[in-house]
Design a protein around this motif. Structure first.
Motif, PDB file in Angstrom:
ATOM      1  N   VAL A 184     -28.467 -11.046  11.230  1.00 28.06           N
ATOM      2  CA  VAL A 184     -27.737 -11.580  10.081  1.00 28.06           C
ATOM      3  C   VAL A 184     -28.657 -11.531   8.873  1.00 28.06           C
ATOM      4  O   VAL A 184     -29.765 -12.046   8.901  1.00 28.06           O
ATOM      5  CB  VAL A 184     -27.259 -13.029  10.353  1.00 28.06           C
ATOM      6  CG1 VAL A 184     -26.589 -13.614   9.129  1.00 28.06           C
ATOM      7  CG2 VAL A 184     -26.326 -13.067  11.549  1.00 28.06           C
ATOM      8  N   ASP A 185     -28.192 -10.894   7.809  1.00 29.48           N
ATOM      9  CA  ASP A 185     -29.028 -10.721   6.619  1.00 29.48           C
ATOM     10  C   ASP A 185     -28.600 -11.702   5.539  1.00 29.48           C
ATOM     11  O   ASP A 185     -27.662 -11.475   4.791  1.00 29.48           O
ATOM     12  CB  ASP A 185     -28.906  -9.281   6.108  1.00 29.48           C
ATOM     13  CG  ASP A 185     -29.987  -8.956   5.100  1.00 29.48           C
ATOM     14  OD1 ASP A 185     -30.629  -9.885   4.575  1.00 29.48           O
ATOM     15  OD2 ASP A 185     -30.187  -7.762   4.843  1.00 29.48           O
ATOM     16  N   TRP A 186     -29.303 -12.814   5.458  1.00 28.29           N
ATOM     17  CA  TRP A 186     -28.955 -13.895   4.543  1.00 28.29           C
ATOM     18  C   TRP A 186     -29.134 -13.518   3.082  1.00 28.29           C
ATOM     19  O   TRP A 186     -28.359 -13.934   2.233  1.00 28.29           O
ATOM     20  CB  TRP A 186     -29.823 -15.121   4.844  1.00 28.29           C
ATOM     21  CG  TRP A 186     -29.590 -15.600   6.227  1.00 28.29           C
ATOM     22  CD1 TRP A 186     -30.246 -15.195   7.354  1.00 28.29           C
ATOM     23  CD2 TRP A 186     -28.596 -16.514   6.654  1.00 28.29           C
ATOM     24  NE1 TRP A 186     -29.711 -15.820   8.452  1.00 28.29           N
ATOM     25  CE2 TRP A 186     -28.700 -16.637   8.051  1.00 28.29           C
ATOM     26  CE3 TRP A 186     -27.620 -17.244   5.986  1.00 28.29           C
ATOM     27  CZ2 TRP A 186     -27.875 -17.452   8.797  1.00 28.29           C
ATOM     28  CZ3 TRP A 186     -26.810 -18.073   6.730  1.00 28.29           C
ATOM     29  CH2 TRP A 186     -26.936 -18.173   8.109  1.00 28.29           C
ATOM     30  N   ILE A 187     -30.149 -12.738   2.788  1.00 27.75           N
ATOM     31  CA  ILE A 187     -30.466 -12.416   1.401  1.00 27.75           C
ATOM     32  C   ILE A 187     -29.622 -11.269   0.865  1.00 27.75           C
ATOM     33  O   ILE A 187     -29.159 -11.308  -0.267  1.00 27.75           O
ATOM     34  CB  ILE A 187     -31.976 -12.099   1.246  1.00 27.75           C
ATOM     35  CG1 ILE A 187     -32.808 -13.301   1.670  1.00 27.75           C
ATOM     36  CG2 ILE A 187     -32.315 -11.681  -0.169  1.00 27.75           C
ATOM     37  CD1 ILE A 187     -32.535 -14.588   0.895  1.00 27.75           C
ATOM     38  N   ASP A 188     -29.391 -10.245   1.664  1.00 27.24           N
ATOM     39  CA  ASP A 188     -28.665  -9.078   1.183  1.00 27.24           C
ATOM     40  C   ASP A 188     -27.179  -9.093   1.508  1.00 27.24           C
ATOM     41  O   ASP A 188     -26.490  -8.102   1.255  1.00 27.24           O
ATOM     42  CB  ASP A 188     -29.292  -7.793   1.740  1.00 27.24           C
ATOM     43  CG  ASP A 188     -30.668  -7.539   1.138  1.00 27.24           C
ATOM     44  OD1 ASP A 188     -30.875  -7.936  -0.021  1.00 27.24           O
ATOM     45  OD2 ASP A 188     -31.521  -6.972   1.832  1.00 27.24           O
ATOM     46  N   ALA A 189     -26.662 -10.178   2.052  1.00 27.53           N
ATOM     47  CA  ALA A 189     -25.236 -10.262   2.362  1.00 27.53           C
ATOM     48  C   ALA A 189     -24.437 -10.200   1.056  1.00 27.53           C
ATOM     49  O   ALA A 189     -24.580 -11.057   0.190  1.00 27.53           O
ATOM     50  CB  ALA A 189     -24.932 -11.550   3.112  1.00 27.53           C
ATOM     51  N   GLU A 190     -23.645  -9.160   0.920  1.00 23.29           N
ATOM     52  CA  GLU A 190     -22.859  -9.001  -0.302  1.00 23.29           C
ATOM     53  C   GLU A 190     -21.672  -9.958  -0.305  1.00 23.29           C
ATOM     54  O   GLU A 190     -21.079 -10.229   0.733  1.00 23.29           O
ATOM     55  CB  GLU A 190     -22.365  -7.561  -0.424  1.00 23.29           C
ATOM     56  CG  GLU A 190     -23.490  -6.572  -0.643  1.00 23.29           C
ATOM     57  CD  GLU A 190     -22.959  -5.164  -0.859  1.00 23.29           C
ATOM     58  OE1 GLU A 190     -21.839  -5.019  -1.383  1.00 23.29           O
ATOM     59  OE2 GLU A 190     -23.677  -4.230  -0.490  1.00 23.29           O
ATOM     60  N   ALA A 191     -21.341 -10.445  -1.478  1.00 28.27           N
ATOM     61  CA  ALA A 191     -20.225 -11.382  -1.628  1.00 28.27           C
ATOM     62  C   ALA A 191     -18.956 -10.799  -1.025  1.00 28.27           C
ATOM     63  O   ALA A 191     -18.617  -9.644  -1.270  1.00 28.27           O
ATOM     64  CB  ALA A 191     -20.014 -11.706  -3.102  1.00 28.27           C
ATOM     65  N   GLY A 192     -18.286 -11.599  -0.214  1.00 22.76           N
ATOM     66  CA  GLY A 192     -17.028 -11.190   0.397  1.00 22.76           C
ATOM     67  C   GLY A 192     -17.178 -10.291   1.606  1.00 22.76           C
ATOM     68  O   GLY A 192     -16.183  -9.897   2.200  1.00 22.76           O
ATOM     69  N   SER A 193     -18.399  -9.984   1.993  1.00 24.51           N
ATOM     70  CA  SER A 193     -18.621  -9.082   3.127  1.00 24.51           C
ATOM     71  C   SER A 193     -18.538  -9.830   4.457  1.00 24.51           C
ATOM     72  O   SER A 193     -18.565 -11.058   4.502  1.00 24.51           O
ATOM     73  CB  SER A 193     -19.996  -8.420   3.008  1.00 24.51           C
ATOM     74  OG  SER A 193     -21.017  -9.385   3.196  1.00 24.51           O
ATOM     75  N   VAL A 194     -18.447  -9.060   5.538  1.00 27.21           N
ATOM     76  CA  VAL A 194     -18.462  -9.646   6.877  1.00 27.21           C
ATOM     77  C   VAL A 194     -19.792 -10.364   7.106  1.00 27.21           C
ATOM     78  O   VAL A 194     -19.821 -11.456   7.685  1.00 27.21           O
ATOM     79  CB  VAL A 194     -18.234  -8.549   7.948  1.00 27.21           C
ATOM     80  CG1 VAL A 194     -18.460  -9.094   9.348  1.00 27.21           C
ATOM     81  CG2 VAL A 194     -16.840  -7.952   7.813  1.00 27.21           C
ATOM     82  N   ALA A 195     -20.882  -9.781   6.616  1.00 31.27           N
ATOM     83  CA  ALA A 195     -22.193 -10.419   6.764  1.00 31.27           C
ATOM     84  C   ALA A 195     -22.220 -11.784   6.079  1.00 31.27           C
ATOM     85  O   ALA A 195     -22.744 -12.753   6.628  1.00 31.27           O
ATOM     86  CB  ALA A 195     -23.288  -9.520   6.195  1.00 31.27           C
TER      87      ALA A 195
END
Length: 87
Positions: free
Chosen positions: A25-36
């Protein structure tokens, strides 16, 4: 001459739900609205330090990632709301 200080995570990090979360799980690079981002928010949902994490992100003007269950767009909306109330 000054003695360099060791960088340490705040004590509340020890209690964060993300501490033991899947490292994929990528907390910093998770794009807004993405599954991440949704995965991150789900982990945050029951975190015992969620509020502290969110306040940290807001007070340090954190621009990236999910903090305290809020994406960057959520934090920006909250900051904008604060400006509207203060005006």
């Amino acid at each position: 001459m000054t003695t360099p200080m060791a960088l340490r995570a705040p004590k509340w990090h020890m209690h964060a739900a993300c501490r033991n979360a899947d490292r994929e799980v990528d907390w910093i690079d998770a794009e807004a609205g993405s599954v991440a981002a949704a995965d991150c928010k789900e982990i945050c949902r029951l975190c015992p330090v969620r509020l502290t994490c969110a306040i940290t992100a807001l007070t340090t003007d954190e621009s990236y990632g999910v903090w305290g269950g809020m994406e960057q767009v959520d934090r920006e909306a909250l900051r904008h709301a604060e400006v509207q109330v203060a005006a």
